[in-house]
Write a protein that holds these residues in place. Structure first.
Motif, PDB file in Angstrom:
ATOM      1  N   PRO A  65       0.789  -1.078   0.028  1.00  0.00           N
ATOM      2  CA  PRO A  65       0.084   0.060  -0.005  1.00  0.00           C
ATOM      3  C   PRO A  65       0.709   1.300  -0.130  1.00  0.00           C
ATOM      4  CG  PRO A  65       0.052  -1.154   2.161  1.00  0.00           C
ATOM      5  CD  PRO A  65       0.802  -2.168   1.260  1.00  0.00           C
ATOM      6  N   GLY A  66       0.427   2.275  -0.969  1.00  0.00           N
ATOM      7  CA  GLY A  66       1.144   3.524  -0.953  1.00  0.00           C
ATOM      8  C   GLY A  66       2.541   3.429  -1.547  1.00  0.00           C
ATOM      9  N   GLU A  67       2.980   2.325  -2.416  1.00  0.00           N
ATOM     10  CA  GLU A  67       4.215   2.257  -2.872  1.00  0.00           C
ATOM     11  C   GLU A  67       4.128   2.256  -4.302  1.00  0.00           C
ATOM     12  OE1 GLU A  67       6.978   1.740  -1.176  1.00  0.00           O
ATOM     13  OE2 GLU A  67       5.922   2.022   0.835  1.00  0.00           O
ATOM     14  N   VAL A  68       3.041   1.919  -5.024  1.00  0.00           N
ATOM     15  CA  VAL A  68       3.021   1.810  -6.461  1.00  0.00           C
ATOM     16  C   VAL A  68       2.614   3.216  -7.154  1.00  0.00           C
ATOM     17  CG1 VAL A  68       2.368   0.613  -8.491  1.00  0.00           C
ATOM     18  CG2 VAL A  68       2.760  -0.527  -6.394  1.00  0.00           C
ATOM     19  N   ALA A  69       3.401   3.903  -7.779  1.00  0.00           N
ATOM     20  CA  ALA A  69       3.026   5.039  -8.395  1.00  0.00           C
ATOM     21  C   ALA A  69       2.330   4.782  -9.841  1.00  0.00           C
ATOM     22  CB  ALA A  69       4.431   5.808  -8.877  1.00  0.00           C
ATOM     23  N   ALA A  70       2.792   3.928 -10.536  1.00  0.00           N
ATOM     24  CA  ALA A  70       2.250   3.808 -11.750  1.00  0.00           C
ATOM     25  C   ALA A  70       2.182   2.285 -12.363  1.00  0.00           C
ATOM     26  CB  ALA A  70       2.873   4.540 -12.940  1.00  0.00           C
ATOM     27  N   VAL A  71       1.216   1.985 -13.131  1.00  0.00           N
ATOM     28  CA  VAL A  71       1.218   0.785 -14.228  1.00  0.00           C
ATOM     29  C   VAL A  71       1.466   1.205 -15.319  1.00  0.00           C
ATOM     30  CG1 VAL A  71      -0.365  -1.076 -14.774  1.00  0.00           C
ATOM     31  CG2 VAL A  71      -0.125  -0.330 -12.398  1.00  0.00           C
ATOM     32  N   ILE A  72       2.334   0.730 -16.202  1.00  0.00           N
ATOM     33  CA  ILE A  72       2.342   1.242 -17.605  1.00  0.00           C
ATOM     34  C   ILE A  72       2.114  -0.232 -18.258  1.00  0.00           C
ATOM     35  CG2 ILE A  72       5.038   0.717 -17.478  1.00  0.00           C
ATOM     36  CD1 ILE A  72       5.179   3.174 -19.423  1.00  0.00           C
ATOM     37  N   ILE A  73       1.449   0.086 -19.367  1.00  0.00           N
ATOM     38  CA  ILE A  73       0.981  -0.982 -20.327  1.00  0.00           C
ATOM     39  C   ILE A  73       0.807  -0.396 -21.837  1.00  0.00           C
ATOM     40  CG2 ILE A  73      -1.653  -0.613 -19.692  1.00  0.00           C
ATOM     41  CD1 ILE A  73      -1.993  -3.797 -19.888  1.00  0.00           C
ATOM     42  N   VAL A  84      -3.023   5.099  -7.901  1.00  0.00           N
ATOM     43  CA  VAL A  84      -1.930   4.684  -9.004  1.00  0.00           C
ATOM     44  C   VAL A  84      -2.280   5.264 -10.252  1.00  0.00           C
ATOM     45  CG1 VAL A  84      -0.904   2.854 -10.098  1.00  0.00           C
ATOM     46  CG2 VAL A  84      -1.421   2.585  -7.558  1.00  0.00           C
ATOM     47  N   ILE A  85      -1.389   5.833 -10.928  1.00  0.00           N
ATOM     48  CA  ILE A  85      -1.405   6.508 -12.386  1.00  0.00           C
ATOM     49  C   ILE A  85      -1.377   5.302 -13.353  1.00  0.00           C
ATOM     50  CG2 ILE A  85      -0.345   7.966 -13.828  1.00  0.00           C
ATOM     51  CD1 ILE A  85      -1.405   9.370 -11.247  1.00  0.00           C
ATOM     52  N   LEU A  86      -2.637   5.279 -14.142  1.00  0.00           N
ATOM     53  CA  LEU A  86      -2.507   4.097 -15.213  1.00  0.00           C
ATOM     54  C   LEU A  86      -2.144   5.080 -16.548  1.00  0.00           C
ATOM     55  CD1 LEU A  86      -3.448   1.528 -16.307  1.00  0.00           C
ATOM     56  CD2 LEU A  86      -5.741   2.493 -16.762  1.00  0.00           C
ATOM     57  N   ILE A  87      -1.024   4.325 -17.006  1.00  0.00           N
ATOM     58  CA  ILE A  87      -0.320   4.818 -18.274  1.00  0.00           C
ATOM     59  C   ILE A  87      -0.514   3.877 -19.394  1.00  0.00           C
ATOM     60  CG2 ILE A  87       1.765   5.740 -19.550  1.00  0.00           C
ATOM     61  CD1 ILE A  87       3.083   6.163 -16.344  1.00  0.00           C
ATOM     62  N   PHE A  88      -1.212   4.382 -20.359  1.00  0.00           N
ATOM     63  CA  PHE A  88      -1.111   3.477 -21.802  1.00  0.00           C
ATOM     64  C   PHE A  88       0.058   3.903 -22.608  1.00  0.00           C
ATOM     65  CE2 PHE A  88      -6.027   2.327 -22.252  1.00  0.00           C
ATOM     66  CZ  PHE A  88      -5.964   1.592 -21.329  1.00  0.00           C
ATOM     67  N   ASP A  89       0.887   2.856 -22.905  1.00  0.00           N
ATOM     68  CA  ASP A  89       1.955   3.367 -23.816  1.00  0.00           C
ATOM     69  C   ASP A  89       1.484   2.998 -25.253  1.00  0.00           C
ATOM     70  OD1 ASP A  89       4.178   3.277 -25.457  1.00  0.00           O
ATOM     71  OD2 ASP A  89       5.303   1.760 -24.375  1.00  0.00           O
TER      72      ASP A  89
END
Length: 433
Positions: free
Chosen positions: A195-203, A232-237
């Protein structure tokens, strides 16, 4: 007597490391290209090749598209690199992109897709105050230390740290967690356990860097829910999917909006570009100085020639029927190849989406990288080498995707299909021997 190709390749080896600007540009024999036009490339000896590499997918309109060439010539009459203030052309292009891309309240420009993903991850860390990011096995998001790992890993390295290069700084890479594609449960469990550790998921919403593994819609919906619930920030590559499959990227097709998205390649149909698009409250940090600011500088950010190319590319791709044509030709090619495969009894199948295509040399479903380890790499490479020998250009690396452009027409595709038919026949005969 050496050919022009061989002479140029020999000169290159003396002054360029490995004789190429990247090992991924190696074709298996010396080919020095001298001219490009539409779907074709011509080497230094005048030999013509059909291009299914399309500059790693950047050339969505075809080589030397007249509209792009005219736009760059026009801007060159009044502007070159300024690097200060703002250009009206930059504003016009940003306005077009904000209108087209669902997640885009604002956009920031750079010069490559790798730069764009680097900046997006830095933004996510600054916004959340967290360090960790999640990426997926088999995905590629650029050359930087945060993500240059666990691409085409061996089975033994799937659950291990598998850097793509020597010299990667482990102190940076250790904050990246690798998880299986299309597995939302694994993502949710990891985020809840940290918890509170993940900044982003990039996919990559379509994992084109392992061919064409499409994210299941429910998986993307679950990612959107999980990231929103946990800050958490969701990033679409969308460096590959953006502009090639739709002006607004795959997010506009699937109807799921990330917080940030990265684009490049086809956005200019052949000129240097990278961009980050996203929510205003995140993006505005790029425009600040002082506390909370995120630096995103670059002398060549917003180069007039690249901006002109983006504007012209958007205009060309906005014409009626353009994407229908790209998708129709992709579907036609895959259908014909599947019929060839069945006729010759090869254990293989086509994969792809829109104008991206390839052949996997195994049977059965695939939804994550581990499924692709069933691929018969020897057959895959024999197929690719035979087609390159037959003057079809793409990467001679297993699982790598191929592309179409708007300049590929029925005649071009049918000529290639004849070669594919003959190649599959040869593979079937050798397997039976």
């Amino acid at each position: 007597m050496a050919s022009n190709n061989e002479l140029i390749a020999s000169r290159a080896e003396a002054v360029i490391p490995g004789g190429l600007l990247s090992p991924s540009r190696r074709l298996g024999s010396p080919i020095a290209f001298a001219r490009a036009d539409g779907p074709y490339l011509y080497d230094a000896d005048g030999t013509r090749y059909t291009d299914y590499h399309c500059a790693f997918g950047a050339n969505v309109l075809g080589h030397r598209n007249p509209a792009i060439s005219r736009a760059i010539a026009r801007v060159g009459e009044s502007l070159d690199l300024v690097g200060a203030g703002v250009l009206e052309l930059e504003v016009e292009v940003a306005e077009l992109l904000v209108k087209a891309i669902p997640c885009a309240d604002q956009v920031a420009f750079c010069s490559s897709g790798s730069e764009a993903t680097y900046h997006a991850l830095r933004l996510a860390r600054a916004y959340t105050g967290r360090k960790q990011i999640i990426k997926f096995q088999g995905g590629y998001h650029g050359w930087h230390d945060y993500v240059a790992m666990n691409g085409q890993s061996s089975r033994q390295m799937i659950d291990a740290f598998d850097p793509m290069s020597d010299g990667i700084l482990y102190d940076a890479a250790r904050y990246t967690k690798i998880l299986p594609y299309n597995d939302a449960t694994a993502v949710e469990e990891y985020i809840r356990a940290n918890p509170g550790e993940v900044a982003a998921v990039i996919i990559e919403p379509i994992a084109h860097n392992m061919g064409a593994v499409v994210a299941q819609n429910q998986f993307l919906r679950d990612l959107r829910r999980i990231t929103s619930e946990n800050g958490v920030i969701l990033i679409f590559d969308e460096v590959i999917t953006g502009f090639r499959h739709a002006l607004g990227g795959y997010q506009s097709i699937v109807g799921i909006t990330p917080d940030l998205a990265t684009f490049g390649k086809a956005a200019t149909s052949g000129y240097p570009i990278g961009l980050v698009a996203g929510r205003r409250d995140i993006m505005e940090r790029v425009g600040r100085t002082g506390e909370g600011a995120v630096f995103m500088g670059g002398t060549f950010n917003g180069t007039p020639s690249s901006m002109a190319a983006v504007k012209a590319t958007v205009q060309e791709l906005s014409k009626p029927g353009v994407y229908d044509r790209l998708f129709d030709f992709g579907s036609y090619l895959r259908k014909q190849i599947d019929e060839i495969i069945a006729r010759h009894g090869i254990r293989a199948q086509t994969a792809g989406f829109g104008s991206v295509w390839l052949v996997y040399f195994f049977e059965g479903e695939f939804k994550e990288y581990a499924d692709l380890l069933r691929n018969d790499n020897e057959l895959d490479m024999r197929f690719r080498r035979a087609l390159i020998t037959g003057r079809q250009i793409f990467q001679p690396l297993q699982l790598k995707r191929l592309y179409l452009s708007l300049s590929h027409d029925q005649t071009v595709l049918d000529d290639t299909l004849e070669l594919i038919d003959a190649t599959m026949a040869d593979l079937a005969r050798s397997a039976a021997a």
